[in-house]
Structures are given as C-alpha cells and as structure tokens.
Write a protein that holds these residues in place. Structure first.
Motif, PDB file in Angstrom:
ATOM      1  N   TRP A  41       0.833  -1.197   0.000  1.00 28.76           N
ATOM      2  CA  TRP A  41       0.000   0.000   0.000  1.00 28.76           C
ATOM      3  C   TRP A  41       0.868   1.248   0.000  1.00 28.76           C
ATOM      4  CZ3 TRP A  41      -3.092  -1.848   4.881  1.00 28.76           C
ATOM      5  CH2 TRP A  41      -3.910  -2.927   4.526  1.00 28.76           C
ATOM      6  N   GLU A  45      -2.670   5.322   1.475  1.00 33.70           N
ATOM      7  CA  GLU A  45      -3.578   4.199   1.712  1.00 33.70           C
ATOM      8  C   GLU A  45      -3.393   3.610   3.116  1.00 33.70           C
ATOM      9  OE1 GLU A  45      -4.071   2.325  -2.787  1.00 33.70           O
ATOM     10  OE2 GLU A  45      -2.361   1.732  -1.544  1.00 33.70           O
ATOM     11  N   HIS A  49      -6.106   3.327   6.045  1.00 34.72           N
ATOM     12  CA  HIS A  49      -6.363   2.041   6.701  1.00 34.72           C
ATOM     13  C   HIS A  49      -6.291   2.187   8.223  1.00 34.72           C
ATOM     14  CE1 HIS A  49      -5.894  -2.171   7.885  1.00 34.72           C
ATOM     15  NE2 HIS A  49      -4.788  -1.813   8.504  1.00 34.72           N
ATOM     16  N   THR A  78     -12.764  -0.554  -2.049  1.00 35.37           N
ATOM     17  CA  THR A  78     -11.361  -0.252  -2.293  1.00 35.37           C
ATOM     18  C   THR A  78     -11.253   0.738  -3.436  1.00 35.37           C
ATOM     19  OG1 THR A  78     -11.105  -2.091  -3.841  1.00 35.37           O
ATOM     20  CG2 THR A  78     -10.624  -2.541  -1.522  1.00 35.37           C
ATOM     21  N   GLY A  83      -5.618  -2.589  -2.992  1.00 37.32           N
ATOM     22  CA  GLY A  83      -5.646  -1.564  -1.962  1.00 37.32           C
ATOM     23  C   GLY A  83      -6.442  -2.019  -0.755  1.00 37.32           C
ATOM     24  N   ALA A  85      -9.354  -2.454   1.970  1.00 43.43           N
ATOM     25  CA  ALA A  85     -10.815  -2.369   1.963  1.00 43.43           C
ATOM     26  C   ALA A  85     -11.250  -1.609   3.206  1.00 43.43           C
ATOM     27  CB  ALA A  85     -11.422  -3.760   1.941  1.00 43.43           C
ATOM     28  N   ASN A  86     -11.811  -0.430   3.007  1.00 49.51           N
ATOM     29  CA  ASN A  86     -12.148   0.461   4.116  1.00 49.51           C
ATOM     30  C   ASN A  86     -13.603   0.881   4.091  1.00 49.51           C
ATOM     31  OD1 ASN A  86      -9.376   0.521   4.672  1.00 49.51           O
ATOM     32  ND2 ASN A  86      -9.080   2.544   3.758  1.00 49.51           N
TER      33      ASN A  86
END
Length: 212
Positions: A41, A45, A49, A78, A83, A85-86
């Motif tokens: 990342w 990113e 996260h 994402t 990337g 996953a948020n």
C-alpha cells in the motif's frame, strides 16, 4: 513503570495518535504515493487504513451488546485492486493535512468511546473477542506499526515511547520474550524486522482475547 504492567486505555490511544500525526505533519505531499515500508500500500492508503481501524474499533462499542462472532455490517470498498478495503476514505482534495485530520478524529472517537464503554463489554475481533482495554492496546499497536511503515516511505524518523511499546507487548504478545529495546521487539513481533537472534517473522498475530 511496573515491568508487568499491561494497562492500556483511551488516553494512550489519544497520545500515540497525536504523536503519530505530529511526526507525519509537513511531509512532502508527493511522497504520500510512495510505498509504506514493506507493504504493498502507499503511505496515503496505509494512513487511511489506520484511520479505518480506529473508526471500526470505536463503533463496536457504540452498541450496548456488540456482536462477538462477526463484524458490524458496514459496506467496505477499495480504490484499486490490492488496496485496503475500508469504510473510511479521505477526500484527496483535502491533501495530507485533511488525511491527518481524519486520523486524529478517528483516534479521538476511539479514545472517547473507551472512556465510557463498560469494562465487561466484549466485541468481535478476528484474533478473538476482546474487551475495551484489549481494543485500546490493538489501536495503539496499529498506530505504532503503521506509523513506522509510513515514515519509512516518507523518509521520516519515528521513535515512539518505549514504556507504551512494552505495555502493549505484554498485553497482546505474551508469547514474546522482551529482550532489549521494547520497540525493536514490537517491530519483530509484527513482522517488520529481524533481531540478532530471531529471524523476521513471515506470519504473526496478537492475542487479545479477554481473560475471564
């Protein structure tokens, strides 16, 4: 400090998030697209996260009786393949200053929730259900190690409080023998580095399950 102390609370979360934001403030805006240490990342990113971790930990304790076998049903997404996953994403137009503001806001939310959550409350985590103090320690570890990742990408120095590193090691990594610098030991325990007598870990975990 008592060498056996494992107490971690919301003020520790607020303190370490404030220190992290301070060391990241003012970095070259272009450097945020560099890789964060050994992660796949970017620095941007990785900080998103981390903010997402703090938010998702906090909202668990917004429920009087959180689930102990599943995450809350937020929809994650994402920005790119590979990337993170948020739930939490930051408006790119706000720049690094906006990113750090969101980090501090999520850290403050976590600290505030921990102040009011009953100590007997237990909520789900993939490494085992835990109580508010366990999640406080998890939030501190996430902040410590991801700030390390990001500062490597931003070419900044990060030297966190050793007494806090020792407390979270004793709280979440009881299987780790602490020899020498607690920060070096925490970086080893989370797969970030090798130690002279211990090769770098390729798999690792913490143990946050609440002890009855």
């Amino acid at each position: 400090m008592d060498s056996a102390d494992t107490t971690v609370d919301g003020e520790d979360v607020r303190r370490i998030v404030t220190l992290a934001a301070g060391v990241l403030h003012g970095a070259d805006p272009q450097a945020w697209e560099a890789k964060a240490g050994t992660l796949e990342w970017t620095c941007w990113e990785t900080l998103e996260h981390l903010a997402d971790d703090l938010f998702s930990y906090a909202v668990r304790f917004g429920l009087a009786k959180p689930p102990t076998d599943t995450l809350l049903p937020f929809r994650t997404s994402t920005d790119r393949s590979g990337g993170p996953a948020n739930v939490i994403f930051v408006d790119r137009a706000a720049g690094p200053a906006g990113l750090l503001t969101v980090l501090e806001a999520c850290g403050g939310l976590m600290a505030s929730v921990l102040r009011t959550a009953p100590s007997t409350t237990v909520s789900y985590h993939v490494f085992g259900p835990s109580d508010p103090e366990g999640f406080a320690a998890m939030a501190v570890v996430e902040t410590l190690v991801h700030t390390h990742d990001i500062t490597r990408g931003l070419n900044r120095q990060w030297s966190p409080p050793r007494e806090l590193c020792e407390r979270v090691l004793r709280k979440l990594f009881p299987h780790v023998t602490i020899c020498g610098d607690a920060w070096d030991n925490l970086l080893w325990a989370t797969g970030r580095t090798a130690l002279p007598d211990r090769p770098r870990l390729t798999e690792w975990r913490w143990y946050g399950t609440r002890s009855e």
